[in-house]
Write a protein that holds these residues in place. Sequence first.
Motif, PDB file in Angstrom:
ATOM      1  N   THR A 175     -12.234 -11.527 -46.708  1.00 23.43           N
ATOM      2  CA  THR A 175     -13.166 -11.066 -45.674  1.00 23.43           C
ATOM      3  C   THR A 175     -13.038 -11.912 -44.420  1.00 23.43           C
ATOM      4  OG1 THR A 175     -14.740 -10.243 -47.311  1.00 23.43           O
ATOM      5  CG2 THR A 175     -15.579 -10.672 -45.088  1.00 23.43           C
ATOM      6  N   ASP A 176     -12.984 -13.250 -44.604  1.00 25.79           N
ATOM      7  CA  ASP A 176     -12.853 -14.147 -43.451  1.00 25.79           C
ATOM      8  C   ASP A 176     -11.506 -13.984 -42.774  1.00 25.79           C
ATOM      9  OD1 ASP A 176     -15.347 -15.924 -43.458  1.00 25.79           O
ATOM     10  OD2 ASP A 176     -14.675 -16.083 -45.529  1.00 25.79           O
ATOM     11  N   ILE A 177     -10.437 -13.848 -43.564  1.00 25.60           N
ATOM     12  CA  ILE A 177      -9.103 -13.692 -42.991  1.00 25.60           C
ATOM     13  C   ILE A 177      -9.002 -12.389 -42.203  1.00 25.60           C
ATOM     14  CG2 ILE A 177      -6.666 -13.335 -43.542  1.00 25.60           C
ATOM     15  CD1 ILE A 177      -7.011 -15.261 -45.883  1.00 25.60           C
ATOM     16  N   SER A 178      -9.520 -11.301 -42.766  1.00 29.61           N
ATOM     17  CA  SER A 178      -9.455  -9.989 -42.099  1.00 29.61           C
ATOM     18  C   SER A 178     -10.201  -9.997 -40.779  1.00 29.61           C
ATOM     19  CB  SER A 178     -10.026  -8.908 -43.021  1.00 29.61           C
ATOM     20  OG  SER A 178      -9.266  -8.801 -44.203  1.00 29.61           O
ATOM     21  N   SER A 179     -11.312 -10.738 -40.718  1.00 28.29           N
ATOM     22  CA  SER A 179     -12.116 -10.768 -39.496  1.00 28.29           C
ATOM     23  C   SER A 179     -11.473 -11.590 -38.388  1.00 28.29           C
ATOM     24  CB  SER A 179     -13.505 -11.348 -39.801  1.00 28.29           C
ATOM     25  OG  SER A 179     -13.429 -12.722 -40.126  1.00 28.29           O
ATOM     26  N   MET A 180     -10.397 -12.351 -38.725  1.00 31.22           N
ATOM     27  CA  MET A 180      -9.765 -13.222 -37.748  1.00 31.22           C
ATOM     28  C   MET A 180      -8.428 -12.696 -37.255  1.00 31.22           C
ATOM     29  SD  MET A 180     -10.620 -16.838 -39.656  1.00 31.22           S
ATOM     30  CE  MET A 180     -10.153 -17.875 -38.296  1.00 31.22           C
ATOM     31  N   VAL A 181      -8.022 -11.531 -37.747  1.00 37.89           N
ATOM     32  CA  VAL A 181      -6.742 -10.958 -37.337  1.00 37.89           C
ATOM     33  C   VAL A 181      -6.734 -10.753 -35.822  1.00 37.89           C
ATOM     34  CG1 VAL A 181      -5.250  -8.950 -37.518  1.00 37.89           C
ATOM     35  CG2 VAL A 181      -6.376  -9.848 -39.558  1.00 37.89           C
ATOM     36  N   ASP A 182      -5.637 -11.150 -35.178  1.00 39.54           N
ATOM     37  CA  ASP A 182      -5.466 -11.015 -33.724  1.00 39.54           C
ATOM     38  C   ASP A 182      -6.464 -11.847 -32.920  1.00 39.54           C
ATOM     39  OD1 ASP A 182      -3.360  -9.229 -34.081  1.00 39.54           O
ATOM     40  OD2 ASP A 182      -4.722  -7.517 -34.188  1.00 39.54           O
ATOM     41  N   LYS A 183      -7.084 -12.835 -33.553  1.00 36.37           N
ATOM     42  CA  LYS A 183      -8.014 -13.727 -32.851  1.00 36.37           C
ATOM     43  C   LYS A 183      -7.495 -15.157 -32.952  1.00 36.37           C
ATOM     44  CE  LYS A 183     -12.085 -10.846 -33.770  1.00 36.37           C
ATOM     45  NZ  LYS A 183     -13.436 -10.794 -34.401  1.00 36.37           N
TER      46      LYS A 183
END
Length: 256
Positions: A175-183
């Motif tokens: 969940t944390d990794i997915s929310s940081m994609v392209d950030k």
Amino acid sequence: MKAIYCSILVFLILFAAKSVNAHDQEVDDEGEFDYSKDGEKGPRKWGEIKQEWGACSNGTMQSPIDLSSERVQIILKPEKKNYKASDAIIKNRGHDVQIEWIGDGGWMSIDGNDYRLRYTHWHSPSEHTVNGRRYDMELHLVHLSTNPNVENKIAVVGVFYKIGTPDQFLSRLMTDISSMVDKKNATRNLGTIDPKDIKTESKRYFRYIGSLTIPPCTQGVIWTVNKKHAEENARPLQARNSRDVDLYRTILNANN
């Protein structure tokens, strides 16, 4: 989409340096290099970008390499570790995702010397290969020694992953990794993370002398490979140059 699980292969790295300087450690700024095969900032050009990165092009002991079964020795060797659950953060460094332990994540002992756990990150696909086989992902657990009398200041435990049954440690982080994609440079608090949840146990491992796998490609790294996401961020295989690769068999401490 299939989940990723930990394979039976694990490796350990000892970074040989008299002191741990920012100059010797991996570069965090993605803007300084990339993994494009023919680009001006790709692996073939790393050694030309900065003078202090010269080893990336000129070094004769570069990593990663293929870990073949040729010239392998089996050696009995005990290893100890005492990891602890501690507060950690997760960071998108652009070229990888990294977990950093803010508190005391525990230690591992190599040849009687203790190395404190500091952070872990992933490369996809795996950087090393085993008898020509490349795995889906490769994890590095990085440890540092503060003992001024220890020549090898950095020790890294690594794990190969492949697609399959869900890995509990990775599943918690998705969940944390997915929310940081392209950030790029995004950071989140993870709360308490227990390094013991990472599957690192193995009874056999290879060893060879190599280098860091991203700039500055510092040499003098003792790699030990145990036998038990998105864009690619794996450095191409490097020339073996007649280096020996030893296979160690570990005796696990009954208390670990």
